[in-house]
Write a protein that holds these residues in place. Structure first.
Motif, PDB file in Angstrom:
ATOM      1  N   SER A  20       1.830   7.074  -1.564  1.00 49.87           N
ATOM      2  CA  SER A  20       0.767   6.091  -1.719  1.00 49.87           C
ATOM      3  C   SER A  20       0.953   5.287  -2.996  1.00 49.87           C
ATOM      4  N   PHE A  44      -7.030  10.460   1.534  1.00 53.35           N
ATOM      5  CA  PHE A  44      -5.885   9.610   1.852  1.00 53.35           C
ATOM      6  C   PHE A  44      -4.868  10.370   2.700  1.00 53.35           C
ATOM      7  N   ILE A  75      -3.454   9.392   6.528  1.00 56.53           N
ATOM      8  CA  ILE A  75      -2.043   9.204   6.865  1.00 56.53           C
ATOM      9  C   ILE A  75      -1.615  10.196   7.947  1.00 56.53           C
ATOM     10  N   LEU A  83       0.784  -1.227   0.000  1.00 56.33           N
ATOM     11  CA  LEU A  83       0.000   0.000   0.000  1.00 56.33           C
ATOM     12  C   LEU A  83       0.821   1.285   0.000  1.00 56.33           C
ATOM     13  N   LEU A  84       1.994   1.262   0.652  1.00 55.91           N
ATOM     14  CA  LEU A  84       2.741   2.491   0.873  1.00 55.91           C
ATOM     15  C   LEU A  84       4.225   2.322   0.566  1.00 55.91           C
ATOM     16  N   LEU A 133      -4.397   0.762   6.314  1.00 57.04           N
ATOM     17  CA  LEU A 133      -3.355   1.782   6.144  1.00 57.04           C
ATOM     18  C   LEU A 133      -2.508   1.908   7.404  1.00 57.04           C
ATOM     19  N   TYR A 158       1.452   1.253   7.603  1.00 61.19           N
ATOM     20  CA  TYR A 158       2.330   2.312   8.109  1.00 61.19           C
ATOM     21  C   TYR A 158       3.206   1.782   9.239  1.00 61.19           C
ATOM     22  N   ALA A 189      -3.747   1.533  -2.374  1.00 68.65           N
ATOM     23  CA  ALA A 189      -4.188   2.219  -1.158  1.00 68.65           C
ATOM     24  C   ALA A 189      -5.564   2.856  -1.334  1.00 68.65           C
ATOM     25  N   LYS A 190      -6.008   3.003  -2.559  1.00 66.46           N
ATOM     26  CA  LYS A 190      -7.304   3.624  -2.821  1.00 66.46           C
ATOM     27  C   LYS A 190      -8.444   2.831  -2.192  1.00 66.46           C
ATOM     28  N   VAL A 208      -3.958   7.670  -8.148  1.00 62.79           N
ATOM     29  CA  VAL A 208      -4.740   7.116  -7.028  1.00 62.79           C
ATOM     30  C   VAL A 208      -6.199   7.531  -7.133  1.00 62.79           C
ATOM     31  N   ARG A 229      -7.549  11.845  -3.041  1.00 58.77           N
ATOM     32  CA  ARG A 229      -6.178  12.134  -2.621  1.00 58.77           C
ATOM     33  C   ARG A 229      -6.137  12.864  -1.281  1.00 58.77           C
ATOM     34  N   VAL A 250       0.692  11.884  -2.873  1.00 51.04           N
ATOM     35  CA  VAL A 250      -0.347  11.040  -3.451  1.00 51.04           C
ATOM     36  C   VAL A 250      -0.473  11.395  -4.922  1.00 51.04           C
TER      37      VAL A 250
END
Length: 118
Positions: A84, A59, A63, A27-28, A96, A100, A88-89, A50, A56, A46
């Motif tokens: 991203s 997201f 985060i 995802l990241l 998430l 992370y 991750a969308k 995405v 965006r 981002v």
């Protein structure tokens, strides 16, 4: 109210990209660079791939909240950039957050908690 510690200048982003270390998962992507300052700052990137601006910004807010919740468990004096990926969308907050924290563990930036036995 205290300002949120974020990386805003392109020059600062480029320093972290060039000199920092990166790890990624599904995802990241996370870049970490030790600055030696007192505060830990975060930058969020981002891509338009995405989604539209609403996606965006949503997201980025997620985060930022994950960073805020876990700031005490992360070493200080770092610049962190979170990028991203398209996957991750579809991810929710818990996924998430897990991604992370996984990357924080790979970077070894999580503080050690000492347990005192009595």
């Amino acid at each position: 109210m205290k300002r949120f510690p974020s990386i805003k200048k392109n020059r600062d982003f480029q320093i972290v990209y060039k000199n920092g270390k990166s790890y990624a998962n599904k995802l990241l992507i996370m870049y970490v660079y030790a600055t030696g300052n007192q505060d830990t700052r975060i930058g969020i990137s981002v891509s338009k791939k995405v989604g539209n601006s609403v996606v965006r910004h949503h997201f980025a807010r997620l985060i930022r909240e994950i960073f805020r919740l876990h700031r005490d468990s992360i070493d200080s004096g770092l610049d962190i950039i979170v990028v991203s990926r398209q996957a991750a969308k579809e991810a929710d907050f818990k996924k998430l957050e897990s991604a992370y924290m996984h990357l924080c563990g790979l970077h070894n930036i999580l503080r050690r908690i000492e347990v005192i036995e009595t």
